[in-house]
Design a protein around this motif. Structure first.
Motif, PDB file in Angstrom:
ATOM      1  N   PHE A   4       9.752   4.888   3.988  1.00 27.54           N
ATOM      2  CA  PHE A   4       9.175   5.770   4.732  1.00 27.54           C
ATOM      3  C   PHE A   4       9.904   7.103   4.100  1.00 27.54           C
ATOM      4  O   PHE A   4      11.362   6.994   4.065  1.00 27.54           O
ATOM      5  CB  PHE A   4       9.317   5.817   6.111  1.00 27.54           C
ATOM      6  N   LEU A   5       9.275   8.239   3.942  1.00 22.88           N
ATOM      7  CA  LEU A   5       9.987   9.359   3.226  1.00 22.88           C
ATOM      8  C   LEU A   5       9.321  10.429   4.040  1.00 22.88           C
ATOM      9  O   LEU A   5       7.953  10.542   3.712  1.00 22.88           O
ATOM     10  CB  LEU A   5       9.780   9.456   1.651  1.00 22.88           C
ATOM     11  N   GLY A   6       9.871  11.197   4.782  1.00 22.05           N
ATOM     12  CA  GLY A   6       9.217  12.356   5.681  1.00 22.05           C
ATOM     13  C   GLY A   6      10.019  13.048   6.508  1.00 22.05           C
ATOM     14  O   GLY A   6      11.340  12.593   6.667  1.00 22.05           O
ATOM     15  N   ASN A   7       9.454  13.886   7.548  1.00 23.70           N
ATOM     16  CA  ASN A   7      10.372  14.541   8.283  1.00 23.70           C
ATOM     17  C   ASN A   7      10.699  13.532   9.515  1.00 23.70           C
ATOM     18  O   ASN A   7      11.939  13.306  10.004  1.00 23.70           O
ATOM     19  CB  ASN A   7       9.636  15.713   8.962  1.00 23.70           C
ATOM     20  N   LYS A  62       4.152  -5.345  13.435  1.00 21.48           N
ATOM     21  CA  LYS A  62       5.383  -5.527  12.492  1.00 21.48           C
ATOM     22  C   LYS A  62       5.568  -4.570  11.238  1.00 21.48           C
ATOM     23  O   LYS A  62       4.299  -4.648  10.678  1.00 21.48           O
ATOM     24  CB  LYS A  62       5.454  -6.811  12.051  1.00 21.48           C
ATOM     25  N   VAL A  63       6.410  -4.093  11.136  1.00 21.80           N
ATOM     26  CA  VAL A  63       6.541  -3.138   9.929  1.00 21.80           C
ATOM     27  C   VAL A  63       7.678  -3.597   9.365  1.00 21.80           C
ATOM     28  O   VAL A  63       8.853  -3.636   9.662  1.00 21.80           O
ATOM     29  CB  VAL A  63       6.887  -1.796  10.537  1.00 21.80           C
ATOM     30  N   ASP A 102       5.872  -4.262   2.833  1.00 24.18           N
ATOM     31  CA  ASP A 102       6.155  -3.815   1.447  1.00 24.18           C
ATOM     32  C   ASP A 102       5.444  -2.444   1.210  1.00 24.18           C
ATOM     33  O   ASP A 102       4.794  -2.398  -0.021  1.00 24.18           O
ATOM     34  CB  ASP A 102       5.834  -5.047   0.498  1.00 24.18           C
ATOM     35  N   CYS A 103       5.183  -1.689   1.986  1.00 23.65           N
ATOM     36  CA  CYS A 103       4.353  -0.446   1.805  1.00 23.65           C
ATOM     37  C   CYS A 103       5.377   0.732   1.693  1.00 23.65           C
ATOM     38  O   CYS A 103       6.507   0.954   2.013  1.00 23.65           O
ATOM     39  CB  CYS A 103       3.520  -0.351   2.750  1.00 23.65           C
ATOM     40  N   CYS A 130       0.837  -1.175   0.123  1.00 23.52           N
ATOM     41  CA  CYS A 130      -0.007   0.091  -0.020  1.00 23.52           C
ATOM     42  C   CYS A 130       0.854   1.335  -0.006  1.00 23.52           C
ATOM     43  O   CYS A 130       2.061   1.300   0.373  1.00 23.52           O
ATOM     44  CB  CYS A 130      -0.837  -0.152   1.277  1.00 23.52           C
ATOM     45  N   ARG A 131       0.197   2.369  -0.418  1.00 17.49           N
ATOM     46  CA  ARG A 131       0.812   3.631  -0.507  1.00 17.49           C
ATOM     47  C   ARG A 131       0.102   4.349   0.399  1.00 17.49           C
ATOM     48  O   ARG A 131      -1.237   4.811   0.239  1.00 17.49           O
ATOM     49  CB  ARG A 131       1.159   4.345  -1.630  1.00 17.49           C
TER      50      ARG A 131
END
Length: 713
Positions: free
Chosen positions: A155-158, A149-150, A130-131, A110-111
């Motif tokens: 991950f792209l952000g602050n 669980k991740v 796989d997100c 997912c996004r």
């Protein structure tokens, strides 16, 4: 609970149906919300490509976004056991893109795009796999549930992922491109493993957290700290690779953590940094190309074992720390392998005495450039082995060392609070301090060589010691330096090609005897605020200044030679009651320079062949200048500017190029008709003394000059 849900879904799957969502109207529903209303637990919802509004999932469903479906608005999952795949969600405003309020849900491929928060997970046992999560100005994921669980997500952000007040979560195989990677507060038994971090703030932060596993992560970028452990305990930090930034791993106010088998390189300040760290265990770490390999500041009773520190500026630094145990550490090819000192004043509260900061348990299993560290504490009547790569003498008595060859150390030889010790015939190079001693007494350093150090020999708050026959060369600061010391002797020593040759600061009753100071960038021999010292028989040549005294009263300078210095041969500034006798100041810019000084005796000196003045006095009062030779100086033999009540007589003024003397104020140039004045080569008189006055520009007059040189004898 999870097994019950699985069982219900298994039964329901026998009757499960698939509901198609198509915004064009060709499916079973045109919105996700209406499809959820039509569905029962266990059904599948297939969303065709297109843009749809967000929805609340209140029953256990499988939702497949077919890769090109996007929700504009939050997806809020309040039912357990949902599976969401291939769906893009974009939040509106500050709401999270996806909210996992329930448990046992699975997000796959997912996004989530959130202006403030990408995913918020408050339920337990959820999995994100796989997100891709984007929150450029906010937090990609808030993880507040347990046992989640991740995995393998980007991950792209602050902020990448925040964990707060949670337990037993796993973050593994993820790529986290964020200023702040993983921020963990009040959390225990979480696992951060095999992730890749790149950013500029902090990679992984553990705050008030314990028993977490930080394993085999790859952390790079310009982080302030790759892994920052704050007020946390008993965490395991193992097998991580950290490159760049200011700090690799930092332990701040933390205790009982295990830091093992990490690789930390290219950290501007340190690979591993401890500040107020207690009882931590650092072992088998590889530290290279950092400011410090390991830096402990204000830290107590940590264990350092089998670490390798190479190609750092400092290998291992213990600053303002005490009681740390070092075993089997290897330091090599560092600018300075081992540093032990008091550090910043902020550590003072940790110890009853500054000496405590030097009490470390360091045995000979530790190696610097292949040689053992010899760190002696409370020992007496010993001979240190000559193979030492570092020698520490802490609170010892009657220790002798000879023929040492030490290089690349903060202090090649470190002596603190020790008495009756002796270092003989040893060589120290490429160190911050060749030999550094603090609060020591009755010591001798003889026949030693310090080359290419910052300071060759340094004494602080020490007394009754002797440097004899020692050489300092090419030191970037001082060849010899004494601060706040008493009754020291430098005998037959040499300082060559240093910034300063010999420098005494606030040190009293010291003797500098028969020493040489040549080719130093600043002063050859300098005393500042150092009273009642004696400088006898020294040579200072080819320096910026030869011999310079400032604020140092009641000193004696006798039989010294200051020659070919770029500025002053001898400089005397703000002095009282000093004696300057039988010295040579030849071939300098100015022979002897006196400024703002009182009651000096300047007698029997040779001030000749200087490119400016033989004697230059400014603002001097009550000085006695007699029996000196001032010859062949290019401007004047003596130049007095704004001086008063000085007494100049029985001096030889010979062949000075411009004029023999200049005086613009009220000074006395003779001792009356019986004892007479001075000899002037450009003023011929009859009689010793004569009675034809010598007029001295602009206000001076010698009423009774002499016919013959030395006519007063």
């Amino acid at each position: 609970m999870r097994y019950l849900i699985a069982f219900i879904l298994l039964i329901a799957s026998c009757q499960a149906k698939t509901i198609v969502v198509d915004s064009g109207g060709s499916g079973d529903a045109t919105s996700l919300a209406s499809a959820i209303t039509m569905a029962s637990s266990g059904d599948t919802i297939l969303i065709k490509p297109g843009n749809y509004s967000g929805a609340i999932v209140d029953r256990s469903l499988i939702i497949n976004g077919s890769g090109q479906a996007q929700l504009d608005g939050s997806l809020i999952i309040i039912a357990p056991g949902c599976k969401i795949t291939n769906l893009a969600t974009k939040s509106i405003g500050r709401d999270p893109a996806i909210v996992l309020q329930s448990s046992d849900n699975l997000l796959v491929r997912c996004r989530a795009d959130g202006a403030s928060i990408g995913i918020r997970a408050t339920g337990d046992d959820n999995t994100v796999l796989d997100c891709n999560v984007d929150a450029p100005r906010g937090t990609c994921m808030e993880l507040l549930g347990k046992r989640c669980k991740v995995l393998n997500s980007t991950f792209l952000g602050n902020v990448g992922i925040k964990l707060n007040g949670t337990i037993q979560n796993t973050i593994a195989g993820c790529e986290i491109l964020a200023a702040q990677g993983v921020l963990m507060d009040l959390s225990i038994k979480n696992r951060i493993e095999k992730n890749s971090f790149y950013g500029s703030g902090f990679g992984v932060v553990l705050s008030r957290s314990s028993s977490n596993q930080i394993l085999e992560n790859n952390i790079s970028g310009t982080y302030i700290s790759g892994i920052d452990v704050v007020d946390s305990k008993e965490n395991n930090i193992t097998g991580n690779f950290i490159s760049g930034g200011k700090l690799g791993i930092s332990l701040r106010g933390s205790q009982g953590n295990n830091v093992t088998e990490n690789v930390c390189q290219k950290g501007e300040r340190a690979g591993i940094y401890g500040d107020g760290a207690v009882y931590n265990y650092l072992s088998y770490n590889e530290l290279s190309e950092n400011g410090n390999g390991i830096l402990l500041s204000g830290s107590i009773e940590n264990g350092l074992k089998s670490n390798s520190a190479s190609r750092n500026i400092y290998g291992i630094s213990l600053r303002g720390s005490k009681g740390n145990v070092l075993r089997d550490n290897v330091m090599f090819a560092n600018s300075y392998n081992l540093r032990v000192d008091e550090g910043a004043s902020s550590s003072a509260h940790l110890a009853a005495s500054s000496h405590d900061f030097y009490v470390q348990d360091i045995d000979e299993s530790n190696l610097v450039d292949g040689r053992p560290v010899c760190y002696l504490i409370n020992e007496a009547d010993l001979v240190a082995p000559s193979v030492c790569g570092f020698l520490g003498i802490i609170s010892c008595k009657n220790i002798t060392a000879s023929n040492l060859r030490i290089s690349n150390s903060s202090a090649g030889i470190l002596a603190v609070n020790s008495t009756d010790w002796k270092i003989v015939d040893s060589g120290i190079s490429l160190s911050e301090n060749g030999i550094y001693l603090k609060d020591c007494s009755a010591w001798t350093v003889k026949g030693c060589r310090a080359a290419n150090c910052q300071i060759g020999y340094a004494a602080s708050s020490s007394s009754d010691g002797t440097f004899k026959d020692d050489l300092a060369s090419n030191c970037s600061e001082e060849g010899f330096r004494a601060d706040d010391s008493l009754n020291l002797s430098l005998e037959n020593c040499s300082a060559k090609s240093c910034a300063k040759g010999i420098y005494l600061m606030r040190s009293r009753l010291c003797n500098v005897l028969n020493c040489r100071a040549d080719q130093n960038q600043e002063a050859g021999i300098q005393l500042t605020s150092s009273d009642r010292c004696s400088l006898i028989g020294n040579i200072a040549s080819l320096n910026d200044q030869g011999i310079a005294l400032a604020g140092s009263n009641e000193c004696v300078l006798t039989n010294n030679r200051a020659e070919a210095n770029q500025r002053d041969g001898i400089s005397l500034v703000q002095l009282l009651n000093c004696e300057l006798q039988d010295n040579d100041a030849i071939g300098n810019a100015q022979g002897i320079f006196v400024q703002s000084s009182k009651k000096l005796l300047i007698k029997g000196n040779n001030m000749s062949e200087n490119s400016r003045n033989g004697l230059y006095m400014s603002g001097a009062v009550g000085c006695n200048v007699t029996d000196n030779r001032l010859q062949s100086n290019r401007i004047a033999g003596a130049n007095l500017v704004d001086c008063t009540a000085n007494f100049l007589y029985h001096n030889l003024f010979l062949d000075n190029a411009a004029q023999d003397a200049v005086d613009n104020n009220q000074n006395q140039w003779d001792a009356g008709p019986n004892d007479g004045g001075n000899y002037w080569s450009d003023h011929k008189v009859v009689g010793n003394p004569g009675d034809v006055p010598m007029q001295i520009p602009t206000k001076g007059v010698d009423r009774y000059p002499f016919q013959d040189p030395g006519g007063w004898l």
